[in-house]
Design a protein around this motif. Sequence first.
Motif, short mmCIF file in Angstrom:
data_model
loop_
_atom_site.label_atom_id
_atom_site.label_comp_id
_atom_site.label_asym_id
_atom_site.label_seq_id
_atom_site.Cartn_x
_atom_site.Cartn_y
_atom_site.Cartn_z
N ARG A 1 0.79 -1.22 0.00
CA ARG A 1 0.00 0.00 0.00
C ARG A 1 0.83 1.28 0.00
N PHE A 2 1.99 1.24 -0.61
CA PHE A 2 2.74 2.47 -0.83
C PHE A 2 2.04 3.24 -1.94
N SER A 3 1.95 4.55 -1.80
CA SER A 3 1.39 5.38 -2.87
C SER A 3 2.45 5.53 -3.96
N LEU A 4 2.02 5.97 -5.13
CA LEU A 4 2.99 6.20 -6.21
C LEU A 4 3.99 7.27 -5.81
N LYS A 5 3.55 8.26 -5.07
CA LYS A 5 4.46 9.31 -4.60
C LYS A 5 5.53 8.71 -3.69
N GLU A 6 5.13 7.83 -2.78
CA GLU A 6 6.10 7.18 -1.88
C GLU A 6 7.05 6.29 -2.67
N ILE A 7 6.51 5.56 -3.64
CA ILE A 7 7.35 4.69 -4.47
C ILE A 7 8.34 5.54 -5.26
N ASN A 8 7.87 6.65 -5.80
CA ASN A 8 8.75 7.54 -6.55
C ASN A 8 9.88 8.06 -5.66
N THR A 9 9.57 8.41 -4.42
CA THR A 9 10.60 8.85 -3.48
C THR A 9 11.64 7.76 -3.29
N PHE A 10 11.17 6.52 -3.14
CA PHE A 10 12.10 5.41 -2.97
C PHE A 10 12.95 5.20 -4.21
N MET A 11 12.35 5.28 -5.38
CA MET A 11 13.11 5.09 -6.61
C MET A 11 14.18 6.18 -6.75
#
Length: 120
Positions: A60-70
């Motif tokens: 349940r990571f948001s795309l914004k959170e995933i983008n931060t991780f990437m």
Amino acid sequence: MTTEWTINEIAKLTNLSKDTIRYYEKEKLITPKRSDNNYRIYSKEELFKLKYIAVMKYARFSLKEINTFMLLFDQELSEDCNQQGKTLLEKKISDLERAVRHYQAILQLLKSPIRMTFSS
């Protein structure tokens, strides 16, 4: 062993649809190379990122959170980078623990006998 894949091959390896993979590219979560005929070519790095993205989406990571991780994956290792990743993970762990408690309460309620009284 192959170290580069087409979109069809990477879709099979990751169990993601081609549309989903293209969407992640559009959102700049991955950046595959292009062949001479302009086909997308996916490397081990994209394979790793796509598998990690799939796990994060499931968690349940948001795309914004995933983008931060990437973005953090692509940075040089540093104390600041490490702290940003740690902070994001701690928040997500807290969110997931809250969700687990919520679902446990729902399960408990559903498992308990229901007493209904009807008045006329």
